[in-house]
Scaffold this active site. Sequence first.
Site, PDB file in Angstrom:
ATOM      1  CG  ASN A 201      -1.656   1.241   1.479  1.00 22.93           C
ATOM      2  OD1 ASN A 201      -1.745   2.082   0.588  1.00 22.93           O
ATOM      3  ND2 ASN A 201      -2.211   1.383   2.677  1.00 22.93           N
TER       4      ASN A 201
ATOM      5  CE  LYS B  89      -0.052   3.240   4.845  1.00 20.36           C
ATOM      6  NZ  LYS B  89       0.022   3.356   6.298  1.00 20.36           N
TER       7      LYS B  89
ATOM      8  CD  GLU C 140      -2.903   5.506   6.759  1.00 20.79           C
ATOM      9  OE1 GLU C 140      -2.937   5.591   5.523  1.00 20.79           O
ATOM     10  OE2 GLU C 140      -1.947   4.973   7.370  1.00 20.79           O
TER      11      GLU C 140
ATOM     12  N   GLY D 198       2.421   2.006  10.861  1.00 25.17           N
ATOM     13  CA  GLY D 198       3.391   3.088  10.764  1.00 25.17           C
ATOM     14  C   GLY D 198       4.075   3.426  12.077  1.00 25.17           C
TER      15      GLY D 198
ATOM     16  CB  SER E 238       5.123  -2.143  11.952  1.00 30.13           C
ATOM     17  OG  SER E 238       4.735  -0.806  12.243  1.00 30.13           O
TER      18      SER E 238
END
Length: 251
Positions: free
Chosen positions: A9, A11, A98, A174, A214
């Site tokens: 991903n 982002k 998110e 993250g 992570s």
Amino acid sequence: MRKPIIAGNWKMFKLIGDSVDTAIELRQLVTDVSHCEIIIGPVATALNAVAERMSGSNIRVAAQNCSTETEHGAHTGELCCDMLKDAGADSVIIGHSERRQFYGETDASVNQKTKAAISFGLDAIVCVGESLEQRESGQAQSVVGGQLENGLRGLTVSDMERIIVAYEPVWAIGTGKTATPEQAQEMHAYIRKVLSGAHGSEVADGVRILYGGSVKPANVSDLMANDDIDGALVGGASLEASSFAQIVKYR
Ligand code: PGA
């Protein structure tokens, strides 16, 4: 029987040129990989350029979001699933934390988007996961169970063939704090139980459940060693072709 999936991903990172360069570098690093499916999710503006370069390879391309709408119309800024497909995506990430936290995504919109994706023949990578507060107060399973039941409500057995679940504890995204393999396996087994209750055990046995939060080259193989962990959804460590390729080659 469940073919693992390693998905990246990206982002809101990378312009078109960098996206294409990273994808081409990755393609060269993973040409001989067949033990898992490989997916990358660039930003929407880079989707088409990346998908064109990945055509004929073992790398599939995912969008990061889609509209709830299935008809073209007056929805400024939205992207309908057939447009994503037209650009070269064959799957879409839906309900990432998110988007839930910062863009008002709800279980209801996740459900609509998931149905929209399936109706256009895209695979839906449906994200679920609890916050730290929810985990510490013992609500992790009820939160994740609710997200699944509501997010996948009304899907048929054949719809479920297009579902990939990503368990991403919000506290692990993250942050460098991965769930332990035991914590992840426990939740994945619970997710399969919820899927079995809602859609039957045969469906539940076939659904790939990815872990995200992570994931790095150093921790992926311990995670993948668990029965109910069928892959990974990788953020930060997917941005560099070399580290993502190491994750893809977790075996
Ligand atoms: P991370 O992100 O690997 O950077 O923790 C995972 C995700 O948000 O999908």
